[in-house]
Design a protein around this motif. Structure first.
Motif, PDB file in Angstrom:
ATOM      1  N   TRP A 161      -4.162 -15.771 -12.701  1.00 23.63           N
ATOM      2  CA  TRP A 161      -4.490 -14.812 -13.765  1.00 23.63           C
ATOM      3  C   TRP A 161      -4.097 -13.387 -13.359  1.00 23.63           C
ATOM      4  N   TRP A 162      -4.298 -13.064 -12.089  1.00 21.24           N
ATOM      5  CA  TRP A 162      -3.983 -11.715 -11.579  1.00 21.24           C
ATOM      6  C   TRP A 162      -2.491 -11.438 -11.721  1.00 21.24           C
ATOM      7  N   GLN A 163      -1.666 -12.399 -11.306  1.00 18.39           N
ATOM      8  CA  GLN A 163      -0.218 -12.218 -11.396  1.00 18.39           C
ATOM      9  C   GLN A 163       0.229 -12.037 -12.845  1.00 18.39           C
ATOM     10  N   GLU A 164      -0.325 -12.835 -13.742  1.00 17.80           N
ATOM     11  CA  GLU A 164       0.030 -12.707 -15.155  1.00 17.80           C
ATOM     12  C   GLU A 164      -0.419 -11.355 -15.707  1.00 17.80           C
ATOM     13  N   GLY A 165      -1.605 -10.899 -15.243  1.00 17.41           N
ATOM     14  CA  GLY A 165      -2.124  -9.616 -15.710  1.00 17.41           C
ATOM     15  C   GLY A 165      -1.324  -8.429 -15.223  1.00 17.41           C
ATOM     16  N   VAL A 166      -0.821  -8.511 -14.012  1.00 19.22           N
ATOM     17  CA  VAL A 166       0.028  -7.431 -13.502  1.00 19.22           C
ATOM     18  C   VAL A 166       1.300  -7.328 -14.339  1.00 19.22           C
ATOM     19  N   LYS A 167       1.889  -8.470 -14.627  1.00 17.96           N
ATOM     20  CA  LYS A 167       3.135  -8.498 -15.401  1.00 17.96           C
ATOM     21  C   LYS A 167       2.917  -8.012 -16.836  1.00 17.96           C
ATOM     22  N   ASP A 168       1.864  -8.498 -17.480  1.00 17.56           N
ATOM     23  CA  ASP A 168       1.685  -8.252 -18.910  1.00 17.56           C
ATOM     24  C   ASP A 168       0.882  -6.995 -19.235  1.00 17.56           C
ATOM     25  N   GLN A 169       0.068  -6.516 -18.282  1.00 13.83           N
ATOM     26  CA  GLN A 169      -0.841  -5.422 -18.606  1.00 13.83           C
ATOM     27  C   GLN A 169      -0.744  -4.242 -17.633  1.00 13.83           C
ATOM     28  N   LEU A 170      -1.035  -4.477 -16.356  1.00 12.29           N
ATOM     29  CA  LEU A 170      -1.112  -3.372 -15.401  1.00 12.29           C
ATOM     30  C   LEU A 170       0.221  -2.654 -15.210  1.00 12.29           C
ATOM     31  N   SER A 171       1.321  -3.400 -15.248  1.00  9.84           N
ATOM     32  CA  SER A 171       2.630  -2.795 -15.001  1.00  9.84           C
ATOM     33  C   SER A 171       3.026  -1.795 -16.083  1.00  9.84           C
ATOM     34  N   LYS A 172       2.359  -1.813 -17.212  1.00 11.30           N
ATOM     35  CA  LYS A 172       2.701  -0.934 -18.328  1.00 11.30           C
ATOM     36  C   LYS A 172       1.975   0.407 -18.266  1.00 11.30           C
ATOM     37  N   HIS A 173       1.119   0.577 -17.265  1.00 12.95           N
ATOM     38  CA  HIS A 173       0.322   1.800 -17.193  1.00 12.95           C
ATOM     39  C   HIS A 173       0.444   2.445 -15.815  1.00 12.95           C
ATOM     40  N   ARG A 174       0.333   3.763 -15.796  1.00 11.69           N
ATOM     41  CA  ARG A 174       0.710   4.555 -14.632  1.00 11.69           C
ATOM     42  C   ARG A 174      -0.082   4.220 -13.374  1.00 11.69           C
ATOM     43  N   HIS A 175      -1.352   3.937 -13.510  1.00 12.48           N
ATOM     44  CA  HIS A 175      -2.172   3.705 -12.321  1.00 12.48           C
ATOM     45  C   HIS A 175      -2.540   2.236 -12.136  1.00 12.48           C
ATOM     46  N   GLY A 176      -1.833   1.361 -12.836  1.00 11.03           N
ATOM     47  CA  GLY A 176      -2.081  -0.068 -12.686  1.00 11.03           C
ATOM     48  C   GLY A 176      -1.851  -0.574 -11.278  1.00 11.03           C
ATOM     49  N   HIS A 177      -1.011   0.145 -10.524  1.00  8.55           N
ATOM     50  CA  HIS A 177      -0.699  -0.274  -9.148  1.00  8.55           C
ATOM     51  C   HIS A 177      -1.926  -0.290  -8.252  1.00  8.55           C
ATOM     52  N   GLU A 178      -3.018   0.401  -8.650  1.00 13.57           N
ATOM     53  CA  GLU A 178      -4.226   0.421  -7.828  1.00 13.57           C
ATOM     54  C   GLU A 178      -4.850  -0.969  -7.686  1.00 13.57           C
ATOM     55  N   LEU A 179      -4.466  -1.886  -8.565  1.00 16.07           N
ATOM     56  CA  LEU A 179      -4.989  -3.253  -8.511  1.00 16.07           C
ATOM     57  C   LEU A 179      -3.902  -4.250  -8.150  1.00 16.07           C
ATOM     58  N   THR A 180      -2.924  -3.803  -7.369  1.00 17.68           N
ATOM     59  CA  THR A 180      -1.813  -4.674  -6.977  1.00 17.68           C
ATOM     60  C   THR A 180      -1.547  -4.583  -5.477  1.00 17.68           C
ATOM     61  N   ILE A 181      -0.664  -5.468  -5.028  1.00 16.70           N
ATOM     62  CA  ILE A 181      -0.088  -5.377  -3.681  1.00 16.70           C
ATOM     63  C   ILE A 181       1.394  -5.063  -3.880  1.00 16.70           C
ATOM     64  N   ASP A 182       1.777  -3.817  -3.612  1.00 16.83           N
ATOM     65  CA  ASP A 182       3.167  -3.392  -3.812  1.00 16.83           C
ATOM     66  C   ASP A 182       3.652  -3.726  -5.223  1.00 16.83           C
ATOM     67  N   ASN A 183       2.811  -3.412  -6.201  1.00 16.38           N
ATOM     68  CA  ASN A 183       3.136  -3.586  -7.623  1.00 16.38           C
ATOM     69  C   ASN A 183       3.296  -5.038  -8.060  1.00 16.38           C
ATOM     70  N   ARG A 184       2.684  -5.944  -7.349  1.00 13.05           N
ATOM     71  CA  ARG A 184       2.679  -7.359  -7.751  1.00 13.05           C
ATOM     72  C   ARG A 184       1.270  -7.920  -7.599  1.00 13.05           C
ATOM     73  N   GLY A 185       1.047  -9.047  -8.246  1.00 15.11           N
ATOM     74  CA  GLY A 185      -0.238  -9.718  -8.099  1.00 15.11           C
ATOM     75  C   GLY A 185      -0.303 -10.504  -6.802  1.00 15.11           C
ATOM     76  N   PRO A 186      -1.482 -10.689  -6.221  1.00 12.59           N
ATOM     77  CA  PRO A 186      -1.612 -11.419  -4.960  1.00 12.59           C
ATOM     78  C   PRO A 186      -1.332 -12.906  -5.116  1.00 12.59           C
ATOM     79  N   GLU A 187      -0.879 -13.512  -4.034  1.00 13.11           N
ATOM     80  CA  GLU A 187      -0.694 -14.953  -3.974  1.00 13.11           C
ATOM     81  C   GLU A 187      -2.028 -15.622  -3.635  1.00 13.11           C
ATOM     82  N   PRO A 188      -2.196 -16.909  -3.965  1.00 11.50           N
ATOM     83  CA  PRO A 188      -3.427 -17.601  -3.565  1.00 11.50           C
ATOM     84  C   PRO A 188      -3.632 -17.519  -2.061  1.00 11.50           C
ATOM     85  N   GLY A 189      -4.808 -17.113  -1.647  1.00  7.81           N
ATOM     86  CA  GLY A 189      -5.125 -17.007  -0.233  1.00  7.81           C
ATOM     87  C   GLY A 189      -4.684 -15.718   0.426  1.00  7.81           C
ATOM     88  N   GLU A 190      -3.974 -14.867  -0.297  1.00  5.67           N
ATOM     89  CA  GLU A 190      -3.513 -13.599   0.266  1.00  5.67           C
ATOM     90  C   GLU A 190      -4.642 -12.566   0.233  1.00  5.67           C
TER      91      GLU A 190
END
Length: 546
Positions: A161-190
């Motif tokens: 869900w996190w990865q999909e949310g980064v692509k569809d929602q967070l990436s469209k806003h200036r400070h969305g990167h605060e909830l990412t790892i290098d502008n991507r969603g985390p992998e399972p177990g990361e």
């Protein structure tokens, strides 16, 4: 409930059992943290706030400080259930006329900044804790702060869900990167660290709710929303308030099933149950049984769409909708051989002029029990992240309709139709039977109906009631297609198709579409409380006892 019934051994796992306290949530680390607070002497309310905050950290793609919450709390001292509505209101400048001019027709688009209503969660957490909590807020929020600062491994479904949310929602806003790892969603177990979120939680722990409504956090939220095209003002935040309300309920199988009143959709579940109680239910796992429950739910949604709104903007005919006579009348309209599309019941309504949520429940050794639900609405909600705050803002304003005269029509300062609903059941003498909930947009009242029937009619244990195969009316439409879990493919799906239902079979990773639930049931062993807990096997959650 017949504990030794063979029906209670059909699930793939047994219930958790404890006499000293229990927590059930959609993330293991949040469950564990809530349990540690109980071990420190905290009560069910303390454990609930801890769990809510840890879910904000470990599952920010579903919940958090930028969203809303609803709470049912069984207070063992009084033997009463308290209900808290922690949902926020539309800004003062938000009108149907303005939204029409902006190009919206039936609803505000899900990705518009105008869908951001005032986040109710920070105030509700503090208000709930002030009334029922025992440990200091600094202690209660410490586990979540530590998780955010020190990092944690992301669970499997959450990573998806996190990865999909980064692509569809967070990436469209200036400070969305605060909830990412290098502008991507985390992998399972990361492992991921969320230092800005940790700071926001520290502010809540040390200064309370004021900064979120009359201080620097509120200013950051207004700045972020308006930069994205919205129009919120300081008064929208300064005037926000949580509301303590009276729960609503109906008798079912000698128990009382409780929900928060509108603007949440718990009413839809109660209306459906009120129909089911007047039916002679067919045997479990039969085509007729599924048909009966589906048709009852169609009625529940038809009435919900017609009447649910912010009660401060219109009277809702609750006594009529939940009456014995109305349930019996509606039940008499069911056709056992064909699907029907119901119209709403005709009552005067003077007011007429998402899938991403976390539900959890907690219980302490004294008998206090909490049923709690918190949500951003759709994943990361609007995807808008206030600078330096580390959490996203909800998009609940999508729940309004842009139709003048409709009970749920958009108005300044109004709360929209809400999907999130916690549930509780009491015994005939008023003592607690269970806390329960099923998360997932319009699946929630449908999950409530199916779990309650499992617990009270079929006498399943909590795990068995949660693991039973489910149906879903797609999007909650009274005339909608019926989604079925893969185990129901075959005789059940064919039988429903013969009754004119449009059937869709869903399996694999989409199993979460049928809701992720938790149940804590209380029974007595002598003078001691014994908790029986279940956690939905469709997701990342678990239930643990002390």
């Amino acid at each position: 409930m017949n504990i030794l019934s063979n029906d209670n051994y059909t699930s793939r796992r047994s219930c958790a059992l404890s006499s000293k306290g229990m927590v059930a949530s959609s993330q293991y680390l949040a469950t564990q943290a809530g349990l540690k607070i109980l071990a420190k002497g905290g009560n069910a309310a303390d454990a609930a706030i801890t769990t809510a905050a840890c879910l904000q950290v470990t599952q920010p793609c579903s919940t958090g400080l930028g969203g809303d919450c609803f709470v049912l709390y069984y207070d063992c001292a009084s033997g009463k259930i308290a209900a808290l509505n922690g949902s926020g209101r539309a800004g003062k400048r938000l009108t149907i006329e303005r939204m029409k001019k902006a190009g919206f027709s039936e609803r505000i688009a899900v990705d518009s900044a105008h869908t951001v209503t005032i986040p109710g969660a920070p105030a509700a957490w503090v208000d709930f804790h002030s009334r029922f909590g025992e440990l200091p807020m600094s202690v209660v929020l410490e586990p979540a702060i530590a998780l955010a600062e020190e990092g944690f491994p992301v669970a499997q479904y959450t990573a998806l869900w996190w990865q999909e949310g980064v692509k569809d929602q967070l990436s469209k806003h200036r400070h969305g990167h605060e909830l990412t790892i290098d502008n991507r969603g985390p992998e399972p177990g990361e492992l991921i660290h969320l230092p800005n979120l940790a700071n926001s939680l520290k502010i809540l722990a040390e200064e309370g709710k004021e900064p979120f409504y009359q201080g620097r956090i509120a200013e950051k939220v207004i700045e972020a929303v308006n930069e994205a095209g919205g129009d919120l003002i300081t008064d929208d935040f300064a005037e926000h308030r949580s509301t303590w309300v009276e729960p609503i309920g109906i008798e079912f199988k000698g128990n009382t099933v409780w929900e928060c009143p509108p603007n949440g959709q718990g009413l839809a579940a109660l209306i459906a149950l009120n129909v089911v109680k007047h039916l002679e239910l067919a045997e479990r796992d039969s085509v007729v049984r599924y048909h009966q429950l589906i048709e009852a739910m169609r009625i529940g949604f038809a009435d919900a769409a017609a009447y649910i709104c912010d009660p401060e903007f219109g009277d809702i005919p609750l006594s009529n909708l939940l009456s014995e006579a109305y349930g019996k009348e509606r039940a008499s309209t069911l056709n056992l051989n064909n699907m029907t599309v119901p119209s709403p019941g005709l009552f005067e309504n003077p007011g007429a002029a998402g899938t991403d949520t976390v539900y959890f429940c907690t219980a302490d050794q004294h008998g206090n029990t909490c049923s709690f639900i918190n949500s951003n609405f759709m994943g990361f909600g609007s995807g808008i992240v206030p600078e330096g705050c580390g959490y996203s803002l909800q998009n609940r304003g999508h729940g309004f309709v842009l139709e003048e005269g409709h009970p749920n029509a958009l108005e300044p300062g109004k709360r929209p139709y809400h999907t999130i609903i916690p549930g509780m059941i009491t015994n005939m003498d008023g003592s607690l039977f269970s806390a329960f909930g099923v998360m997932g947009g319009m699946m929630q009242p449908q999950g409530h109906l199916q779990v309650v029937v499992g617990l009270l009619h079929d006498q399943l244990d909590p795990q068995g009631a949660l693991d039973a195969p489910r149906f879903q009316l797609a999007e909650g439409f009274p005339d909608g297609a019926v989604m079925l879990e893969n185990p129901l493919q075959g005789e059940i799906s064919k039988g429903l198709e013969k009754r004119k239902h449009s059937i869709q079979i869903t399996s694999g990773r989409d199993r979460h579409l049928f809701g992720l639930g938790q149940v804590i049931m209380r029974r007595k062993s002598g003078n001691h409380n014994v908790y029986w807990g279940g956690s939905d096997s469709r997701g990342d959650g678990c239930v643990l006892g002390l």
